[in-house]
Design an enzyme around this catalytic site. Structure first.
Site, mmCIF file in Angstrom:
data_model
loop_
_atom_site.group_PDB
_atom_site.id
_atom_site.type_symbol
_atom_site.label_atom_id
_atom_site.label_comp_id
_atom_site.label_asym_id
_atom_site.label_seq_id
_atom_site.Cartn_x
_atom_site.Cartn_y
_atom_site.Cartn_z
ATOM 1 N N LEU A 58 5.040 40.923 40.389
ATOM 2 C CA LEU A 58 6.139 41.899 40.346
ATOM 3 C C LEU A 58 6.883 41.710 39.033
ATOM 4 O O LEU A 58 7.287 40.597 38.723
ATOM 5 C CB LEU A 58 7.116 41.659 41.507
ATOM 6 C CG LEU A 58 6.567 41.853 42.925
ATOM 7 C CD1 LEU A 58 7.493 41.213 43.941
ATOM 8 C CD2 LEU A 58 6.374 43.332 43.237
ATOM 9 N N HIS A 59 7.029 42.764 38.258
ATOM 10 C CA HIS A 59 7.761 42.604 37.002
ATOM 11 C C HIS A 59 8.515 43.857 36.569
ATOM 12 O O HIS A 59 9.218 43.843 35.579
ATOM 13 C CB HIS A 59 6.812 42.194 35.880
ATOM 14 C CG HIS A 59 5.907 43.294 35.442
ATOM 15 N ND1 HIS A 59 4.763 43.620 36.126
ATOM 16 C CD2 HIS A 59 5.982 44.167 34.423
ATOM 17 C CE1 HIS A 59 4.173 44.636 35.540
ATOM 18 N NE2 HIS A 59 4.889 45.002 34.503
ATOM 19 N N ARG A 60 8.356 44.976 37.311
ATOM 20 C CA ARG A 60 8.983 46.221 36.858
ATOM 21 C C ARG A 60 10.497 46.138 36.934
ATOM 22 O O ARG A 60 11.047 45.656 37.927
ATOM 23 C CB ARG A 60 8.522 47.380 37.727
ATOM 24 C CG ARG A 60 7.519 48.108 37.003
ATOM 25 C CD ARG A 60 6.889 49.277 37.495
ATOM 26 N NE ARG A 60 5.515 49.116 37.057
ATOM 27 C CZ ARG A 60 5.111 49.228 35.811
ATOM 28 N NH1 ARG A 60 5.970 49.549 34.855
ATOM 29 N NH2 ARG A 60 3.862 49.031 35.498
ATOM 30 N N ASP A 99 3.544 45.607 41.512
ATOM 31 C CA ASP A 99 4.136 46.848 41.020
ATOM 32 C C ASP A 99 3.515 47.199 39.672
ATOM 33 O O ASP A 99 3.977 48.084 38.964
ATOM 34 C CB ASP A 99 5.670 46.757 40.936
ATOM 35 C CG ASP A 99 6.162 45.630 40.037
ATOM 36 O OD1 ASP A 99 5.352 45.032 39.307
ATOM 37 O OD2 ASP A 99 7.380 45.354 40.066
#
Ligand code: UD1
Length: 357
Positions: free
Chosen positions: A201-203, A277
């Site tokens: 997850l990094h958005r 994501d």
């Protein structure tokens, strides 16, 4: 001139570099914008994927969107003043992509965009702005799927510029998958095939908001009570977790640093389900036939939902846990032309376009 700046760009650049290098074509030059700079996010990919070190690194580093995009533009313009490439090839939808496309367009250098035509129709996503503008500036648009071609035509882009070539990430995936020692990898991470969850997850929409990141974190911790959850975290996610004072990792919920390409691919291939994501991971899980839960309300890659193994879920703990419980062995279908030959098709077309230009 092949231009890349971020981790997913390198995975797309590698097969095209090799396909072009294998032909008696023009000289090739790799330019790195320096958007990603940690060894784990950048250098390790060149080593692993067998691509030579970039000839030039613009070393732009981190900044706001304007700082990063403008910084790349100023440096890339200087580079184009001293080199006049026949084509500039850009990849994906990151700030490096639009920055270099804009400079090349004004310098009158033809642009080829690999991964053209993807649309989330979510204008709050920085990547969507980058996609639309890069496509508008490009002379050759290499689309990964038919829906991407249709998006371009609807935007008034001439079909003469568009080529349906398939998904270039799958070229790298297919080339690297057989080189992985799966048994050793599983032993090293003390996990069993199909009995763990892999998470990325990094958005900004997920990790920059304390409430949203806390929801995701809670879900991963809860899931970690039932089966191992492996979370190789992007530097942005890790720093936000510290900033928001989220609870530490547990025995079941394992926080790791960014992983080398092959390690991550092996962990994806053997996971029961992947939570993400990322755009690329949605595609890679479809190519592998591994169930994917995407913590987003929309996707620019609908084919992974329609034909592949992907499912969109709102970034909320209860929704995610429900989706994890429901994830089955659905293998989906491999989309048209995701066959490992995309770079060959692009190389052939690009050289033909160059000779005709
Ligand atoms: C960028 C892309 C995103 C892509 C992602 C892949 C844009 C707008 N976004 O997001 O589409 O999915 O790359 O990974 O271009 N950082 C490091 N070391 C690095 C790189 C970044 O520590 O090598 C940290 C920095 O603190 C930085 C943050 O990560 O502030 C974000 O980096 P940035 O390049 O701005 O965007 P990404 O979130 O990586």
């Amino acid at each position: 001139m092949l231009v890349a700046g971020t981790r997913p760009n390198f995975v797309k650049l590698a097969p095209l570099y090799r396909a072009l290098a294998a032909r008696k074509g023009p000289r090739l030059m790799i330019t790195h914008t320096g958007q990603h700079y940690d060894h784990a996010m950048s250098g390790s990919f060149f080593e692993e994927l067998g691509v030579p070190e970039p000839e030039v690194n613009l070393e732009v580093g981190t900044g706001s969107h304007a700082q990063q995009t403008a910084g790349i533009m100023v440096r890339f313009e200087r580079l184009l003043d001293s080199h006049t490439p026949r084509w500039v090839v850009v990849f994906g939808d990151v700030n490096s992509t639009i920055a270099c496309a804009l400079v090349a367009a004004k310098a009158g250098v033809p642009i080829a965009h690999v991964e053209a035509g993807l649309r989330s129709r979510d204008w709050t996503m920085p990547e969507e702005i980058n996609r639309v503008l890069t496509d508008r500036l490009s002379d050759r648009l290499y689309a990964p799927s038919r829906d991407a071609c249709e998006n371009l035509v609807h935007e008034g882009i001439s079909t003469e510029r568009v080529r349906l070539v398939g998904n270039i990430m799958v070229d790298t995936l297919r080339a690297q998958l057989p080189t992985i020692d799966h048994a050793t990898l599983l032993r090293e991470y003390e996990i069993k095939a199909r009995h763990y969850v892999l998470v990325t997850l990094h958005r900004p929409s997920n990790v920059d908001h304390p409430d949203t990141l806390r929801q995701l974190w809670t879900a991963m911790q809860e899931a970690g009570r039932r089966e191992p959850v492996l979370f190789p975290a992007h530097p942005r996610t890790r720093s936000r977790a510290v900033e928001f004072e989220l609870p530490p990792a547990t025995a079941g919920f394992r926080l790791l640093g960014p992983l080398p390409y092959r390690t991550f691919l092996g962990l994806m291939a053997n996971a029961r389900v992947v939570v993400t994501d990322s755009g690329g991971v949605q595609e890679e899980t479809t190519a592998l036939g591994v169930p994917c839960v995407t913590a987003r309300l929309n996707t620019e890659r609908p084919i992974t939902v329609i034909e592949g193994t992907n499912r969109l879920v709102r970034p909320h703990a209860s929704s995610l846990l429900e989706a994890l419980a429901q994830a089955d062995g659905r293998r989906g279908r491999i989309p048209e032309l995701w066959d490992g030959q995309t770079a060959e098709r692009i190389a052939a077309d690009l050289l033909e376009a160059s000779s005709g230009a």
